[in-house]
Design a protein around this motif. Sequence first.
Motif, mmCIF file in Angstrom:
data_model
loop_
_atom_site.group_PDB
_atom_site.id
_atom_site.type_symbol
_atom_site.label_atom_id
_atom_site.label_comp_id
_atom_site.label_asym_id
_atom_site.label_seq_id
_atom_site.Cartn_x
_atom_site.Cartn_y
_atom_site.Cartn_z
ATOM 1 N N GLY A 112 -46.438 -103.133 -52.551
ATOM 2 C CA GLY A 112 -47.408 -102.507 -53.456
ATOM 3 C C GLY A 112 -47.322 -101.000 -53.536
ATOM 4 O O GLY A 112 -48.157 -100.366 -54.190
ATOM 5 N N GLU A 113 -46.335 -100.397 -52.880
ATOM 6 C CA GLU A 113 -46.349 -98.938 -52.775
ATOM 7 C C GLU A 113 -46.101 -98.223 -54.110
ATOM 8 O O GLU A 113 -46.648 -97.144 -54.344
ATOM 9 N N PHE A 114 -45.309 -98.830 -54.991
ATOM 10 C CA PHE A 114 -45.105 -98.198 -56.301
ATOM 11 C C PHE A 114 -46.433 -98.123 -57.061
ATOM 12 O O PHE A 114 -46.803 -97.094 -57.618
ATOM 13 N N THR A 115 -47.157 -99.243 -57.051
ATOM 14 C CA THR A 115 -48.439 -99.282 -57.754
ATOM 15 C C THR A 115 -49.461 -98.380 -57.068
ATOM 16 O O THR A 115 -50.272 -97.729 -57.714
ATOM 17 N N LYS A 116 -49.393 -98.326 -55.732
ATOM 18 C CA LYS A 116 -50.287 -97.448 -54.984
ATOM 19 C C LYS A 116 -50.062 -95.984 -55.391
ATOM 20 O O LYS A 116 -51.009 -95.219 -55.586
ATOM 21 N N ARG A 117 -48.801 -95.610 -55.536
ATOM 22 C CA ARG A 117 -48.518 -94.243 -55.970
ATOM 23 C C ARG A 117 -49.022 -93.994 -57.384
ATOM 24 O O ARG A 117 -49.538 -92.917 -57.690
ATOM 25 N N PHE A 119 -51.558 -95.276 -58.630
ATOM 26 C CA PHE A 119 -53.004 -95.064 -58.472
ATOM 27 C C PHE A 119 -53.306 -93.693 -57.878
ATOM 28 O O PHE A 119 -54.093 -92.916 -58.418
ATOM 29 N N LEU A 120 -52.645 -93.367 -56.763
ATOM 30 C CA LEU A 120 -52.939 -92.095 -56.085
ATOM 31 C C LEU A 120 -52.579 -90.899 -56.963
ATOM 32 O O LEU A 120 -53.198 -89.845 -56.871
ATOM 33 N N LEU A 126 -58.180 -98.160 -60.156
ATOM 34 C CA LEU A 126 -58.141 -99.278 -59.224
ATOM 35 C C LEU A 126 -58.217 -100.633 -59.932
ATOM 36 O O LEU A 126 -57.539 -101.579 -59.548
ATOM 37 N N THR A 127 -59.035 -100.730 -60.988
ATOM 38 C CA THR A 127 -59.128 -102.020 -61.683
ATOM 39 C C THR A 127 -57.785 -102.373 -62.307
ATOM 40 O O THR A 127 -57.388 -103.533 -62.335
ATOM 41 N N GLU A 128 -57.083 -101.372 -62.789
ATOM 42 C CA GLU A 128 -55.777 -101.643 -63.394
ATOM 43 C C GLU A 128 -54.760 -102.053 -62.336
ATOM 44 O O GLU A 128 -53.939 -102.944 -62.562
ATOM 45 N N ALA A 129 -54.837 -101.410 -61.165
ATOM 46 C CA ALA A 129 -53.934 -101.778 -60.072
ATOM 47 C C ALA A 129 -54.197 -103.214 -59.621
ATOM 48 O O ALA A 129 -53.272 -104.001 -59.425
ATOM 49 N N GLU A 130 -55.479 -103.542 -59.489
ATOM 50 C CA GLU A 130 -55.823 -104.902 -59.082
ATOM 51 C C GLU A 130 -55.317 -105.914 -60.103
ATOM 52 O O GLU A 130 -54.891 -107.008 -59.769
#
Length: 455
Positions: A112-117, A119-120, A126-130
């Motif tokens: 999940g680190e690509f998506t986490k980045r 987000f950060l 966060l809703t889009e990441a989820e």
Amino acid sequence: MNFMNDTIAAISTPTGLGAISIVRLSGDNAIEAVMEHFKGTDLNQVPTHTINYGHICDADEVIDEVMVTIMRAPKTYTKEDIVEINCHGGPYVTQKVLSTILGSKVRMAEPGEFTKRAFLNGRIDLTEAEAVMDLINSKTTLQENAAVEMVDGAFSRMIKDLREQMIQVIANAEVNIDYPEYDEEELTRQKMQKTTESVLNQLQEVIDYSEHGQVLKSGIKTAIIGAPNVGKSSLLNMLYRGNRAIVTSIPGTTRDTLEEEITIGQLVLDLIDTAGIHHTDDLIEKLGIEKSHQMITRADLVLLVLDGSRQLSAEEVQLINDTKDKQRIVIINKTDLPQKIDLSQTNLAQEEILKISALNGIGFKELKEQIESMFLAGIENSNGEVLLANARQLGLLNKTQEALQSVLTGLADDVPLDLVLIDFNEAWKSLGEIIGENAPDELVNELFSRFCLGK
Ligand code: GDP
Ligand code: ZN
């Protein structure tokens, strides 16, 4: 080198024998690191968002013929430099490309680190990441559609819009508190009340269809009940035949429970305790009326099967009565035979009854449509979007609702504005948490750790 800018890499296509697999890198060193093992154009010189042909090599050994996509920050998924290496050589070769690239400049990405980045770095909330995660895990087109609309940000747009309305009231109230001599407090109180009521209404709508929607995400717990020989097994077979596939067949908690999922149209039915149906023909006799009551209690949907060629028994009248408060469909089976059933002694409404012939597969389409109209109605909002909040988001929606309720109570009881404002601010904050504002690190870490590798 700070954490955010170190460069990560992973295989971001599913494992298996796909024709092409992609090794993705993100971070300041992405281009440079690939260039060290790339024979072809100078990737440092090519324009952004271009695809470049060449070879990945380890020293003199050519590992794979590749197409390399260069995407420079900030217009990328992570808002960092991204390089995607399209490999052609199959899983083993792709793995080798990845291990060649990894080294002092590049480390393996966490799940999940690509998506986490993304987000950060403020690219998605966060809703889009989820929703990205839901999309990866979705089993039906309905779940997929809902996830797509979440990824697309429809849900967070709605949340942001509500917050926009609220922030104006907050600004007004703060002015009133700071400059009481302006004496427009009454107006602010009225405005606050109006906004609170309107936000509460919209929240209630989302909460309603999300709670409704949880059933769709997790599967509709479905009980098939009825007297021996009415055609329960035959109905089950009809459901199986009418469908693409049995999704899973998982052993239940006790020896004799078996829960099965079947996909019917856009929905997933989670069949409760089909063991009785598969292995004996006398569900009620063998497992007892007690057992079917347990099934009824647990069910989101009851399919009560009756035999149209027989008269109703006292037990069946009882079952009709016992299920009247459930979402149910009363199925009259064996309509190919001469009909003897008489429902006039029951209070069944016409729309609750469905006539089928399970043996001949007649009535499957109608059954499917009836289930869909029962469970799909009311989950689309006024814009025709399916926005299903997940459990975390629902919790925060409820929290917001509570805070807004006390705002209304406070206003009605003439509580001073600065005190009412505390609750109003609280509501505004909870809504912010939904889209990940001030989200605690642990939450963010926990969330992204549930992603799969390469996303
Ligand atoms: P269960 O005990 O409720 O599971 O009932 P079954 O599905 O085992 O069916 C009992 C008997 O009814 C079997 O002999 C089936 O072939 C028959 N049956 C089931 N559905 C139909 C139908 O639609 N028409 C006719 N004529 N017979 C049926
Ligand atoms: Zn049977």
